[in-house]
Structure formats: C-alpha cells, structure tokens
Design an enzyme around this catalytic site. Structure first.
Site, mmCIF file in Angstrom:
data_model
loop_
_atom_site.group_PDB
_atom_site.id
_atom_site.type_symbol
_atom_site.label_atom_id
_atom_site.label_comp_id
_atom_site.label_asym_id
_atom_site.label_seq_id
_atom_site.Cartn_x
_atom_site.Cartn_y
_atom_site.Cartn_z
ATOM 1 N N ASN A 10 0.659 -1.091 0.382
ATOM 2 C CA ASN A 10 0.093 0.133 -0.404
ATOM 3 C C ASN A 10 0.526 1.180 0.296
ATOM 4 O O ASN A 10 1.913 0.764 0.737
ATOM 5 C CB ASN A 10 -0.966 0.092 1.026
ATOM 6 C CG ASN A 10 -1.686 -0.733 1.330
ATOM 7 O OD1 ASN A 10 -2.220 -1.949 0.126
ATOM 8 N ND2 ASN A 10 -2.088 -1.132 2.409
ATOM 9 N N ASP A 12 1.216 4.805 1.936
ATOM 10 C CA ASP A 12 0.313 5.048 3.502
ATOM 11 C C ASP A 12 0.162 6.549 3.188
ATOM 12 O O ASP A 12 1.623 7.408 3.244
ATOM 13 C CB ASP A 12 0.766 4.406 4.457
ATOM 14 C CG ASP A 12 0.383 3.084 4.946
ATOM 15 O OD1 ASP A 12 -0.020 2.160 4.487
ATOM 16 O OD2 ASP A 12 1.205 2.495 5.493
ATOM 17 N N GLY A 38 1.267 -1.280 3.838
ATOM 18 C CA GLY A 38 0.836 -2.351 3.361
ATOM 19 C C GLY A 38 0.893 -3.572 4.851
ATOM 20 O O GLY A 38 2.535 -3.361 5.051
ATOM 21 N N THR A 211 -0.082 -11.045 20.873
ATOM 22 C CA THR A 211 0.353 -10.341 20.871
ATOM 23 C C THR A 211 -0.638 -9.542 21.755
ATOM 24 O O THR A 211 -1.570 -8.825 21.424
ATOM 25 C CB THR A 211 0.773 -9.622 20.149
ATOM 26 O OG1 THR A 211 -0.266 -8.651 19.229
ATOM 27 C CG2 THR A 211 2.114 -9.985 19.154
ATOM 28 N N GLY A 213 -0.152 -5.591 22.858
ATOM 29 C CA GLY A 213 0.367 -4.395 22.079
ATOM 30 C C GLY A 213 0.919 -4.435 24.103
ATOM 31 O O GLY A 213 2.064 -4.859 24.019
ATOM 32 N N ASP A 243 3.257 -5.296 12.364
ATOM 33 C CA ASP A 243 3.797 -6.204 11.468
ATOM 34 C C ASP A 243 5.034 -6.318 11.431
ATOM 35 O O ASP A 243 5.799 -7.484 11.077
ATOM 36 C CB ASP A 243 3.896 -5.063 9.990
ATOM 37 C CG ASP A 243 2.101 -4.921 9.073
ATOM 38 O OD1 ASP A 243 1.461 -5.548 9.734
ATOM 39 O OD2 ASP A 243 2.323 -3.822 9.197
ATOM 40 N N SER A 282 9.357 2.362 9.534
ATOM 41 C CA SER A 282 9.796 2.727 11.249
ATOM 42 C C SER A 282 10.334 1.131 11.484
ATOM 43 O O SER A 282 10.740 1.489 12.820
ATOM 44 C CB SER A 282 8.752 2.603 12.112
ATOM 45 O OG SER A 282 7.518 1.827 11.544
HETATM 46 O O1 RIB Z 1 -0.653 -2.710 9.702
HETATM 47 C C1 RIB Z 1 0.307 -1.378 9.220
HETATM 48 C C2 RIB Z 1 -0.744 -1.654 8.127
HETATM 49 O O2 RIB Z 1 -1.963 -1.226 7.687
HETATM 50 C C3 RIB Z 1 -0.599 -0.059 6.546
HETATM 51 O O3 RIB Z 1 1.399 0.026 6.727
HETATM 52 C C4 RIB Z 1 -1.897 -0.474 6.112
HETATM 53 O O4 RIB Z 1 -1.157 0.460 4.579
HETATM 54 C C5 RIB Z 1 -2.218 -0.946 6.282
HETATM 55 O O5 RIB Z 1 -2.190 -1.509 5.552
#
Ligand code: RIB
Length: 414
Positions: A10, A12, A38, A211, A213, A243, A282
């Site tokens: 994606n 963002d 993404g 998880t 948090g 992610d 990040s």
């Molecule tokens: O988990 C974060 C991601 O969720 C973002 O980068 C956004 O694109 C969505 O897919």
C-alpha cells in the site's frame, strides 16, 4: 528451504492529528506524510531487515514504483511481484498524539490476486517452504488450501480481522500470529487466558502467538507457554508495530532461532517501530534491535491487578524453570523487592506460589489428557513422582489418580 510472503503493498497517507476525528467532526492535521506500507510489504521488510532471504508476491499498480524500489533496496526478491493496470492499494491513516492510529484501507491492486497467479507462484515452492500471509489480498483461503496441499508451512497473521476468516481451518496453519482484537473476533473472548483455552480445545496442535500491545506477548502450543514483556518506549506512531513483530518473529523462526529469542527480538523490534513515524520507514535493522536489547527496559506494571496477572502468568509459563530472578526481570523489579512484594501483596512466597502453579498444571493435564502421571512430572516441573504425589495430596487432598477419576470417571494408569 525458502520463505515467501504473499501479501499486500500500500501507499500510506498518514495524517498526524491531535485526536482521531469523530463522526461529523472536521479536524486539522498537524503534518501529513506519504509512506510505503501495507501489512504484506511491512512484514517483508521486517523479515529482510531481520536477516531472512525473502520472496514477496502480490500486486501493485503503475503508481507503485516506489514500493518496488524500496523492497528491492531491502534485498527482497521480487521475481513474483506483479504490476497491473489497477491502482496500488492505499491507506488513509490518522495518528493521534499518543501514537494510536485508525486506518481506512482501499484494496486496489491487492484485490487482483487470482487463482491462476497463485498457482503460477506456488509452482516455484515446495514442501517445507514457509508461506507468510495476512488478510489484505484476495483469494486467501485458496492460497491456504494450495500451500497446504504442497506441504508448505503457513504462518498466518489474520489481520485485519473480518468475519469471513471464521471459516478458515486452522488445522492447515503452522503458526497463528494475532492480537487481542483478532482473538476476540474469532472467539468472542477478550480475556487472553479464556482465548487460550478456547483455541487449545479446538486446535491442540496449533502454535499461537498472541500479542497484547504494551502488555507483552504470549506464545503457546500443546506443550509450552511462554510470556515476553513489551519494552518501554515513548510511543510516537503505532502503525506497522504489529507487522514489525510478525516479520521479526517469522524471520527468527525461519532462521532456526528458539521461540524465546524470536519473541524477544520481535518485541524489541516492535517497540522501536512504535517510537518512530510511518509504516515501512519505522522498521528497525537487525543491528539496532540487537543493540537495543541491552538498553530497553521491560514495561513495568502500573496497577495491582496487572502485577498479579503478570505473576500468575509467569508461574504458569515457567512451572519447569521458574526463578525469583526470572520473575523479577518479568516485573521490572529487583529480586529482593519482588520477594517482599509477593509477601506483602499476595500474602505468599515464591516457593508456595510455584508449588501451587505446578499442582494446577498437574490437575490440568490429569483432567484434559490421558498422559500417565510419570509423564506429567517433567511437564509440570517436578523432580520426581513422589514429590509430585506429596505436593498434590497436600494441595488437593487426594492422589493424582483419585483426582483424574473424580473428574473423568475413569482411571488410565496407576
Ligand atoms: O499494519 C499497518 C498497515 O496497515 C499500514 O501500512 C496500512 O497500509 C495498512 O495496511
């Protein structure tokens, strides 16, 4: 053995706001940035930064050139990435001043993953290879069925959660990596311990990473359960923290690291990601994560109930190797303060709490399995059978076999 991530890419658009906008409200953003994102792309980058050689498959549009370049620069193999006419998927993300986010997702090219394309890519992979999946592309269940037919090991991060996911057969999954919200989506249960029992009953062989948090993460399978505290950082932007965790965990497992090491690196990497802006940018490099392990502190608990829960969880997951210093690290205190805290607040001692946890584990195995008592000894952390029998009698007022008989109405061994 190879690892493939079949996932979303994606663009963002991230808006930094004071608070997440409410219905009918208009709010001004303090800053706006465009990042690569993404869940699929973020996880591939996390895996690559963690040192795994990774293949990424998925679809982007003509506007997705910067995503391709970024992934290539991270060393990700893009032989199977497809560019189609449809626009690249994109996300509109608000990040508030505490770093929390809300996301609107437009799937775009991510929805153009077809069965023919899946067949074409999987043709190149074989039994034993790893496949990492999230829930942002089309044909997810076909992908799972096809990969399972081939004997691939599937790591599923069912994110974002949708009701259709409830139809998935987790018997086909090797590792399920999910957060509390997703766990509640599947089970309707918000208490981690209740979810653990729920999923263990349905899928006893599944390896699950839950998880929580800033409360940490739990790994459990049929035999073991282990807890990893989250690390303390100043939260700037939570986007892609999950992610980063998933990618690091998957890479560590793929590279043969232990569950404990994988959890520790995944947690530290996620903490670093939370302290920085954006999704893909990040995600920290391996060396940063490694060095941070000497600096980052586990998150200390702010309430009595949280402390008590942490103590209970520690004993449950360490019945065989508990130590006062281990519990102290878990709580973020010194060993002597931890001992005092147990006496003053739980009116108990380390040894007494450990003994109780061992008895509870023995009782659980007696009730839910057919294992002979002689096999339960080690799993429950006892040194020998007579030790177990004595402790059990003291705690439950009966022998292990009497307990099993009372609970299940039959005796399997004695
Ligand atoms: O988990 C974060 C991601 O969720 C973002 O980068 C956004 O694109 C969505 O897919």
């Amino acid at each position: 053995m190879r690892i493939l991530n079949f996932g979303s890419c994606n663009i963002d658009c991230v808006y930094y706001v004071d608070h997440i906008v409410k219905p009918s409200e208009t709010t001004a953003a303090k800053q706006m940035n465009t990042y690569a994102g993404g869940k699929g792309l973020n996880q591939s980058i996390a895996m690559a930064r963690a040192g795994a050689e990774i293949f990424h498959a998925g679809c982007i549009g003509p506007d997705g050139a910067m995503l391709r370049e970024l992934m290539l620069s991270c060393g990700i193999n893009l032989d199977y990435l497809k560019t189609i006419k449809e626009n690249t998927g994109h996300a509109v993300i608000q990040v508030d001043r505490s770093g929390e986010n809300s996301i609107v997702l437009y799937n775009g090219a991510n929805s153009a993953v077809t069965r023919d394309y899946i067949d074409f890519v999987l043709e190149e992979f074989k039994s034993g290879d790893f496949l990492l999946l999230q829930n942002e592309i089309s044909e997810l269940s076909y992908l799972i069925d096809s990969a399972e037919d081939k004997g691939m090991q599937i790591l599923l991060n069912p994110s974002p959660f949708q009701d259709e996911l409830k139809d998935l057969d987790f018997n086909k999954i090797s590792y399920l990596i999910l957060n509390e919200i997703e766990a509640a989506g599947f089970s309707g249960l918000y208490e981690p311990e209740e979810f653990i029992l729920w999923i263990k009953e349905r899928y006893p062989e599944l390896r699950v990473i839950l998880t929580l948090g800033d409360k940490g993460s739990i790994y459990f399978d049929r035999n073991i359960k282990t807890f990893q505290p989250a690390f303390k950082v100043d939260a700037v932007d939570a986007t892609a923290a999950g992610d980063t965790f998933t990618g690091y965990f998957a890479a560590c497992i793929f590279n043969g690291k232990s569950i404990e090491t994988a959890l520790k690196y995944a947690s530290a990497a996620a903490a670093l990601a939370v302290s920085r802006k954006g999704a893909a940018p990040s995600i920290p490099a391996y060396i940063e994560v490694k060095n941070s392990l000497n600096i980052l502190q586990p998150k200390i608990f702010d309430g009595f109930q949280q402390m008590k829960n942490a103590v209970r969880l520690y004993f449950e997951s360490h019945t065989d190797d508990a130590s006062l210093s281990g519990l102290a690290v878990r709580l973020g205190y010194s060993a002597s303060y931890t001992g005092r805290w147990l006496r003053e607040n739980m009116h108990s001692t380390f040894s007494k709490l450990l003994l109780e946890a061992r008895c509870r584990k023995t009782a659980e195995y007696l009730e839910t399995t057919d294992m002979p008592v002689s096999d339960i000894i080690e799993l429950a952390g006892y040194r020998n059978e007579s030790f177990l029998r004595k402790a059990f009698l003291k705690e439950y007022g009966c022998t292990p076999m009497e307990y099993r008989k009372a609970k299940r109405g039959k005796i399997h061994d004695e």
